[in-house]
Design a protein around this motif. Structure first.
Motif, PDB file in Angstrom:
ATOM      1  N   LEU A   1       0.910  -1.348  -0.045  1.00 22.94           N
ATOM      2  CA  LEU A   1      -0.118  -0.009  -0.115  1.00 22.94           C
ATOM      3  C   LEU A   1       0.817   1.255  -0.030  1.00 22.94           C
ATOM      4  O   LEU A   1       0.543   2.076  -0.723  1.00 22.94           O
ATOM      5  CB  LEU A   1      -0.822   0.010   1.127  1.00 22.94           C
ATOM      6  CG  LEU A   1      -2.018  -1.321   1.316  1.00 22.94           C
ATOM      7  CD1 LEU A   1      -2.748  -1.127   2.634  1.00 22.94           C
ATOM      8  CD2 LEU A   1      -3.176  -0.926   0.191  1.00 22.94           C
ATOM      9  N   ALA A   2       1.938   1.399   0.719  1.00 23.81           N
ATOM     10  CA  ALA A   2       2.891   2.556   0.559  1.00 23.81           C
ATOM     11  C   ALA A   2       3.571   2.761  -0.544  1.00 23.81           C
ATOM     12  O   ALA A   2       3.597   3.747  -1.034  1.00 23.81           O
ATOM     13  CB  ALA A   2       3.773   2.352   1.976  1.00 23.81           C
TER      14      ALA A   2
ATOM     15  N   GLN B   1       1.481   4.203  -3.154  1.00 19.62           N
ATOM     16  CA  GLN B   1       1.134   5.427  -2.852  1.00 19.62           C
ATOM     17  C   GLN B   1       2.574   6.416  -3.023  1.00 19.62           C
ATOM     18  O   GLN B   1       2.313   7.946  -3.178  1.00 19.62           O
ATOM     19  CB  GLN B   1       0.601   5.752  -1.335  1.00 19.62           C
ATOM     20  CG  GLN B   1      -0.783   5.354  -1.469  1.00 19.62           C
ATOM     21  CD  GLN B   1      -1.123   5.372   0.197  1.00 19.62           C
ATOM     22  OE1 GLN B   1      -1.397   6.506   0.412  1.00 19.62           O
ATOM     23  NE2 GLN B   1      -1.328   4.273   0.861  1.00 19.62           N
TER      24      GLN B   1
ATOM     25  N   GLY C   1       0.039   7.214  -9.820  1.00 20.36           N
ATOM     26  CA  GLY C   1      -0.628   5.884  -9.452  1.00 20.36           C
ATOM     27  C   GLY C   1      -0.181   4.758 -10.597  1.00 20.36           C
ATOM     28  O   GLY C   1       0.748   4.975 -11.210  1.00 20.36           O
TER      29      GLY C   1
ATOM     30  N   THR D   1      -4.321   3.986  -6.733  1.00 19.93           N
ATOM     31  CA  THR D   1      -3.560   5.176  -6.346  1.00 19.93           C
ATOM     32  C   THR D   1      -3.370   5.422  -4.748  1.00 19.93           C
ATOM     33  O   THR D   1      -2.776   5.933  -4.224  1.00 19.93           O
ATOM     34  CB  THR D   1      -4.230   6.460  -6.731  1.00 19.93           C
ATOM     35  OG1 THR D   1      -5.643   6.682  -6.184  1.00 19.93           O
ATOM     36  CG2 THR D   1      -4.269   6.756  -8.080  1.00 19.93           C
ATOM     37  N   ASP D   2      -4.434   4.653  -3.887  1.00 21.45           N
ATOM     38  CA  ASP D   2      -4.344   4.650  -2.447  1.00 21.45           C
ATOM     39  C   ASP D   2      -4.889   3.235  -1.957  1.00 21.45           C
ATOM     40  O   ASP D   2      -4.993   2.418  -2.695  1.00 21.45           O
ATOM     41  CB  ASP D   2      -5.333   5.763  -2.139  1.00 21.45           C
ATOM     42  CG  ASP D   2      -6.786   5.782  -2.931  1.00 21.45           C
ATOM     43  OD1 ASP D   2      -7.020   4.544  -3.253  1.00 21.45           O
ATOM     44  OD2 ASP D   2      -7.496   6.571  -2.774  1.00 21.45           O
ATOM     45  N   GLU D   3      -5.239   3.232  -0.563  1.00 19.11           N
ATOM     46  CA  GLU D   3      -5.403   1.993   0.150  1.00 19.11           C
ATOM     47  C   GLU D   3      -6.629   1.426  -0.672  1.00 19.11           C
ATOM     48  O   GLU D   3      -6.767   0.268  -0.895  1.00 19.11           O
ATOM     49  CB  GLU D   3      -5.462   1.982   1.588  1.00 19.11           C
ATOM     50  CG  GLU D   3      -6.039   0.859   2.372  1.00 19.11           C
ATOM     51  CD  GLU D   3      -5.709   1.116   3.854  1.00 19.11           C
ATOM     52  OE1 GLU D   3      -6.168   0.172   4.469  1.00 19.11           O
ATOM     53  OE2 GLU D   3      -4.883   1.946   4.147  1.00 19.11           O
TER      54      GLU D   3
ATOM     55  N   THR E   1      -6.296   0.069  -3.753  1.00 17.72           N
ATOM     56  CA  THR E   1      -5.519  -1.105  -4.106  1.00 17.72           C
ATOM     57  C   THR E   1      -5.907  -2.298  -3.549  1.00 17.72           C
ATOM     58  O   THR E   1      -5.877  -3.497  -3.974  1.00 17.72           O
ATOM     59  CB  THR E   1      -4.038  -0.592  -3.239  1.00 17.72           C
ATOM     60  OG1 THR E   1      -3.482   0.328  -3.919  1.00 17.72           O
ATOM     61  CG2 THR E   1      -3.026  -1.705  -3.353  1.00 17.72           C
TER      62      THR E   1
END
Length: 269
Positions: free
Chosen positions: A89-90, A93, A98, A122-124, A127
């Protein structure tokens, strides 16, 4: 010329007023802003959501008949786990713009299926959603193993898309240990198109049975140099290409995470 008796004469032409009424019934008049707004020019059309991504990634996974249902479930659970892992996840980001990503399953040459269409993560939430969608999808086939055909299809997906200057990567996972040299030309064509191919070979060394009194294991663990050597020699290619080996299906999730981290953070090394 004499006019026959009883002929009523020509039908009258429709008036302009009548024609206007008919036109209004067929095509309602434009009102408000729509009556004054011209169609958008090419420059005004919104750009593709994939045009500004940092990485375009095709996840290409073998689902041929050499993979049983339990092993298939371990693969799917591995995708769900990887795309919910804090490190992944990190890493997602950390990529400005993205990641454009799609998941494709293959077995025979006519059994190559895009299971999850292109998405931009692009984000949690995005994803995790991608990993959940891959994990929830049913198995698309269970035929033979067409490595070369699947590489050609993955190459097409990357070369036909609008990805701007993004890195383009094919990530192939399979337990197949040979295709008699057919994949090398497909690999070379992808590399020529600016694509990197990485591989996650799975060592499927469970016993097949007893032959002449001796326990015999699956063929891929018996080839010279093992299955990983085949993928280094015949499959991977391009800038920074690499192999991450899974020692068995239970290790698939951890191997997938290691491989994804290297791909997502490639420009940082």
């Amino acid at each position: 010329m004499r006019i026959p008796a009883g002929w009523p004469g020509p039908k009258p032409c429709r008036t302009l007023t009548q024609l206007a009424v008919l036109a209004a019934l067929v095509v309602p008049p434009l009102t408000g802003a729509s009556a004054m707004t011209p169609p958008p020019t090419l420059a005004e059309v919104a750009p593709s959501p994939t045009s500004g991504v940092a990485l375009a990634l095709v996840l290409l996974n073998d689902v041929s008949k050499s993979i049983d249902n339990d092993e298939f479930e371990m693969i799917k659970n591995g995708y769900r786990a990887a795309f919910s892992d804090p490190d992944i996840l990190a890493a997602v980001q950390a990529n400005a713009g993205g990641i454009a990503i799609t998941y494709v399953e293959f077995s025979g040459k006519d059994e190559i299926v895009t299971v999850k269409e292109w998405s931009v993560i692009t984000d949690e939430p995005s994803t995790r959603a991608f990993g959940d969608a891959v994990a929830a999808a049913p198995r698309s086939s269970a035929g033979n193993t067409a490595l070369a055909a699947s590489l050609r299809q993955a190459t097409y997906l990357l070369t036909s898309g609008n990805f701007g200057t993004a890195r383009k990567v094919i990530d192939i996972a399979s337990d197949h240990a040979s295709d008699f040299g057919r994949s090398a030309s497909a690999r070379d064509a992808a590399v020529k198109a600016g694509i990197t191919i990485n591989a996650l070979p799975i060592v499927d060394d469970h016993p097949l049975g007893t032959i002449n009194g001796q326990l015999t294991y699956s063929a891929n663990s018996q080839r010279p140099g093992g299955i990983a050597n085949f993928y280094r020699r015949e499959i991977i290619g391009g800038d920074g290409s690499f192999v991450v080996e899974a020692r068995d299906y239970r290790a698939f999730s951890a191997a997938l995470k290691r491989k994804l981290l290297r791909e997502l953070l490639a420009r940082r090394f």
